[in-house]
Design a protein around this motif. Structure first.
Motif, PDB file in Angstrom:
ATOM      1  N   ALA A  54      36.412 -36.737  13.161  1.00 13.47           N
ATOM      2  CA  ALA A  54      35.745 -35.811  12.248  1.00 13.47           C
ATOM      3  C   ALA A  54      34.654 -36.501  11.443  1.00 13.47           C
ATOM      4  N   ARG A  55      34.941 -37.669  10.939  1.00  8.96           N
ATOM      5  CA  ARG A  55      33.968 -38.382  10.108  1.00  8.96           C
ATOM      6  C   ARG A  55      32.765 -38.823  10.924  1.00  8.96           C
ATOM      7  N   GLU A  56      32.979 -39.147  12.182  1.00 14.02           N
ATOM      8  CA  GLU A  56      31.850 -39.480  13.058  1.00 14.02           C
ATOM      9  C   GLU A  56      30.877 -38.313  13.176  1.00 14.02           C
ATOM     10  N   ARG A  57      31.392 -37.118  13.007  1.00 17.48           N
ATOM     11  CA  ARG A  57      30.572 -35.910  13.135  1.00 17.48           C
ATOM     12  C   ARG A  57      30.172 -35.337  11.780  1.00 17.48           C
ATOM     13  N   GLY A  58      30.321 -36.141  10.716  1.00 20.01           N
ATOM     14  CA  GLY A  58      29.870 -35.726   9.401  1.00 20.01           C
ATOM     15  C   GLY A  58      30.777 -34.751   8.693  1.00 20.01           C
ATOM     16  N   ALA A  59      32.044 -34.672   9.123  1.00 21.77           N
ATOM     17  CA  ALA A  59      33.003 -33.751   8.505  1.00 21.77           C
ATOM     18  C   ALA A  59      34.039 -34.532   7.712  1.00 21.77           C
ATOM     19  N   ASP A  60      34.827 -33.816   6.909  1.00 18.36           N
ATOM     20  CA  ASP A  60      35.867 -34.468   6.116  1.00 18.36           C
ATOM     21  C   ASP A  60      37.269 -34.078   6.556  1.00 18.36           C
ATOM     22  N   GLU A  61      37.378 -33.254   7.603  1.00 16.63           N
ATOM     23  CA  GLU A  61      38.695 -32.878   8.102  1.00 16.63           C
ATOM     24  C   GLU A  61      38.609 -32.495   9.574  1.00 16.63           C
ATOM     25  N   ALA A  62      39.712 -32.754  10.290  1.00 11.69           N
ATOM     26  CA  ALA A  62      39.849 -32.371  11.692  1.00 11.69           C
ATOM     27  C   ALA A  62      40.943 -31.319  11.802  1.00 11.69           C
ATOM     28  N   LEU A  63      40.713 -30.295  12.598  1.00 10.59           N
ATOM     29  CA  LEU A  63      41.668 -29.210  12.772  1.00 10.59           C
ATOM     30  C   LEU A  63      42.360 -29.335  14.123  1.00 10.59           C
ATOM     31  N   LEU A  64      43.678 -29.053  14.131  1.00 11.43           N
ATOM     32  CA  LEU A  64      44.478 -29.197  15.341  1.00 11.43           C
ATOM     33  C   LEU A  64      45.228 -27.915  15.655  1.00 11.43           C
ATOM     34  N   ALA A  65      45.403 -27.671  16.959  1.00 10.20           N
ATOM     35  CA  ALA A  65      46.294 -26.622  17.433  1.00 10.20           C
ATOM     36  C   ALA A  65      47.678 -27.210  17.637  1.00 10.20           C
ATOM     37  N   ASP A  66      48.666 -26.352  17.923  1.00 14.14           N
ATOM     38  CA  ASP A  66      49.957 -26.863  18.365  1.00 14.14           C
ATOM     39  C   ASP A  66      49.992 -26.829  19.901  1.00 14.14           C
ATOM     40  N   THR A  67      51.104 -27.192  20.502  1.00 17.15           N
ATOM     41  CA  THR A  67      51.163 -27.291  21.960  1.00 17.15           C
ATOM     42  C   THR A  67      51.111 -25.923  22.637  1.00 17.15           C
ATOM     43  N   VAL A  97      35.939 -30.063  11.780  1.00 14.16           N
ATOM     44  CA  VAL A  97      35.655 -30.005  13.218  1.00 14.16           C
ATOM     45  C   VAL A  97      36.963 -29.764  13.957  1.00 14.16           C
ATOM     46  N   ARG A  98      36.842 -29.156  15.121  1.00 22.10           N
ATOM     47  CA  ARG A  98      37.983 -29.007  16.013  1.00 22.10           C
ATOM     48  C   ARG A  98      38.104 -30.268  16.865  1.00 22.10           C
ATOM     49  N   PRO A 121      45.913 -17.417  16.827  1.00 19.41           N
ATOM     50  CA  PRO A 121      45.707 -18.325  17.953  1.00 19.41           C
ATOM     51  C   PRO A 121      44.572 -19.291  17.637  1.00 19.41           C
ATOM     52  N   TRP A 122      44.505 -20.366  18.376  1.00 17.99           N
ATOM     53  CA  TRP A 122      43.434 -21.352  18.191  1.00 17.99           C
ATOM     54  C   TRP A 122      42.063 -20.681  18.260  1.00 17.99           C
ATOM     55  N   GLU A 123      41.943 -19.643  19.081  1.00 15.36           N
ATOM     56  CA  GLU A 123      40.659 -18.979  19.284  1.00 15.36           C
ATOM     57  C   GLU A 123      40.168 -18.237  18.042  1.00 15.36           C
ATOM     58  N   VAL A 124      41.017 -18.075  17.025  1.00 16.65           N
ATOM     59  CA  VAL A 124      40.552 -17.410  15.808  1.00 16.65           C
ATOM     60  C   VAL A 124      39.415 -18.182  15.163  1.00 16.65           C
ATOM     61  N   LEU A 125      39.329 -19.473  15.463  1.00 13.21           N
ATOM     62  CA  LEU A 125      38.236 -20.272  14.897  1.00 13.21           C
ATOM     63  C   LEU A 125      36.887 -19.861  15.469  1.00 13.21           C
ATOM     64  N   GLU A 126      36.885 -19.221  16.639  1.00 19.06           N
ATOM     65  CA  GLU A 126      35.631 -18.673  17.160  1.00 19.06           C
ATOM     66  C   GLU A 126      35.129 -17.555  16.255  1.00 19.06           C
ATOM     67  N   ASP A 127      36.040 -16.809  15.645  1.00 13.01           N
ATOM     68  CA  ASP A 127      35.631 -15.769  14.703  1.00 13.01           C
ATOM     69  C   ASP A 127      34.980 -16.380  13.466  1.00 13.01           C
ATOM     70  N   VAL A 128      35.461 -17.556  13.066  1.00 18.95           N
ATOM     71  CA  VAL A 128      34.858 -18.245  11.924  1.00 18.95           C
ATOM     72  C   VAL A 128      33.438 -18.673  12.264  1.00 18.95           C
ATOM     73  N   VAL A 129      33.269 -19.272  13.430  1.00 23.51           N
ATOM     74  CA  VAL A 129      31.939 -19.716  13.857  1.00 23.51           C
ATOM     75  C   VAL A 129      30.982 -18.531  13.958  1.00 23.51           C
ATOM     76  N   ALA A 130      31.494 -17.401  14.418  1.00 24.00           N
ATOM     77  CA  ALA A 130      30.654 -16.208  14.598  1.00 24.00           C
ATOM     78  C   ALA A 130      30.409 -15.445  13.297  1.00 24.00           C
ATOM     79  N   GLY A 131      31.060 -15.873  12.199  1.00 25.72           N
ATOM     80  CA  GLY A 131      30.863 -15.205  10.922  1.00 25.72           C
ATOM     81  C   GLY A 131      31.740 -13.994  10.706  1.00 25.72           C
TER      82      GLY A 131
END
Length: 287
Positions: A159-172, A129-130, A230-240
């Motif tokens: 992350a675990r509250e949302r059923g995931a095993d890892e949390a993803l972070l951006a930098d500043t 999860v992000r 960029p952090w927004e690349v994760l939108e490409d992952v969600v979109a397949g």
């Protein structure tokens, strides 16, 4: 618990105290650590892990580490744990010190070394999860593996509250950085690309080996160019439109099959990287 614990030059019972109440690693998180997988009864990539342990200690300002003592601890716990050993954790702290953040002088410091071997749970895939928090790439701890892990505890709990095993972070600066205990590889444009270390990401040992072994096997794996992830690349992952994989010393290489609440397909390069890493890992326990 199937744990083998070594501290103060000898094996300890699981319920035996090993730290003083004023150990600086306990009071202010003034310590460094490494976690190694156990393969064929040995700590995997131990030489690389100890080199990073020493680098983290230098970066934190600890005195030179007693490496002979560390290696003896690793040997002792692996022998004691036997077949129950799936992972080894090495922790070195500043030792007994003041209750504030300042340290004793270097000649007064007596580092504490604790080595533990125990079972490990491995995953074939990851779910991530992000989270809204960021890595500070300008922190004095950026790139160091220290025991100051509070922010990772908070993020991983989310992350675990949302059923995931890892949390993803951006930098500043809004760049994809890492997970709480993993490095990230984005499968995009026919390549596996991982954030550069300037984002504050830890130089993971599995990341390092995949960057080495991948090209040797003809697998297109590399570090990102400036501005490429960029952090927004994760939108490409969600979109397949892109894939995602995580690397770490216990998870090895795991394709991500869910990001936030969206099921995503693991990419072929991520699967091949997973197979490659497991094969090379079995062939050489200290590459």
């Amino acid at each position: 618990m199937d744990l083998a614990i070594w501290a103060g030059g000898r094996l300890r019972a699981p319920d035996e105290p090993v730290l003083t109440a004023v150990d600086h690693g306990l009071t202010v998180g003034d310590g460094v650590f490494e976690t190694c997988a156990v393969v064929h009864g040995a700590a995997f990539a131990l030489t690389r892990h100890l080199a990073r342990l020493a680098a983290s200690a230098r970066g934190l300002g600890l005195p030179p580490l007693p490496m002979a003592e560390v290696r003896e601890g690793v040997r002792a716990v692996l022998e004691a744990a036997g077949e129950h050993a799936g992972r080894v954790r090495i922790t070195v702290t500043g030792g007994p010190g003041p209750m504030g953040s300042y340290r004793w002088s270097a000649d007064e410091q007596r580092p504490t070394v604790v080595v533990v071997a125990g079972p490990a749970t491995t995953l074939d895939v990851s779910r991530a999860v992000r989270v809204p928090w960021v890595r500070n790439e300008r922190s004095p701890l950026a790139g160091l593996k220290t025991t100051s892990y509070g922010e990772n505890v908070v993020a991983l709990a989310r992350a675990r509250e949302r059923g995931a095993d890892e949390a993803l972070l951006a930098d500043t600066r809004g760049r994809l950085c890492e997970g709480t205990g993993s490095n990230v590889f984005v499968e995009t444009g026919g390549e596996l690309v991982t954030p550069a270390l300037e984002t504050g990401a830890l130089a993971g040992i599995t990341r390092e080996l995949l960057l080495l072994w991948g090209p040797q096997a003809g697998l297109p794996v590399r570090e990102a160019r400036p501005g490429e992830l960029p952090w927004e690349v994760l939108e490409d992952v969600v979109a397949g439109r892109a894939g995602l994989a995580l690397t770490g010393s216990i998870r090895n290489v795991t394709p991500v099959v869910r990001l936030d609440d969206v099921e995503v397909a693991p990419g072929p390069l991520s699967r091949e990287a997973q197979r490659l890493f497991l094969a090379r890992m079995a062939d050489d326990v200290d590459p």
